[in-house]
Design an enzyme around this catalytic site. Sequence first.
Site, PDB file in Angstrom:
ATOM      1  N   CYS A   6       2.035  68.194  21.603  1.00 53.34           N
ATOM      2  CA  CYS A   6       0.574  68.041  21.725  1.00 53.34           C
ATOM      3  C   CYS A   6       0.073  66.857  20.901  1.00 53.34           C
ATOM      4  CB  CYS A   6      -0.076  69.348  21.273  1.00 53.34           C
ATOM      5  SG  CYS A   6      -1.847  69.286  21.017  1.00 53.34           S
ATOM      6  N   CYS A   9      -2.744  67.677  18.477  1.00 51.60           N
ATOM      7  CA  CYS A   9      -2.191  68.453  17.350  1.00 51.60           C
ATOM      8  C   CYS A   9      -1.600  67.514  16.301  1.00 51.60           C
ATOM      9  CB  CYS A   9      -1.101  69.414  17.833  1.00 51.60           C
ATOM     10  SG  CYS A   9      -1.676  70.654  19.026  1.00 51.60           S
TER      11      CYS A   9
END
Length: 102
Positions: free
Chosen positions: A30, A33
């Site tokens: 991600c 993230c």
Amino acid sequence: MAKIINTSQFRGSVEENQGVVVVDFFATWCGPCKMLAPIVDEIAQENDDIKVAKVNVDENPNIALDYKVMSIPTLVVIKGGKEVSRSVGVVDKKEILEMLSK
């Protein structure tokens, strides 16, 4: 630095903790993230009174399901075992600190 925890560690580290815990739900693939990770680590280093835990949603889907995490990154602030605030997506340090003061 924030500690990555798994399902077997979650209850003792987060749910039974009587203090303030920030849980960062993330995945290694991600991009957002990865953008949020250094901010979360910085907060962990600067605040000894706050426990910061990271949960990889791919490796621990049951925790993500229990906390109804639909998108990542998601930050959940837990105080005394109860969720008090949450954010979804990349947020800045100021916003996270404001979440912690609730």
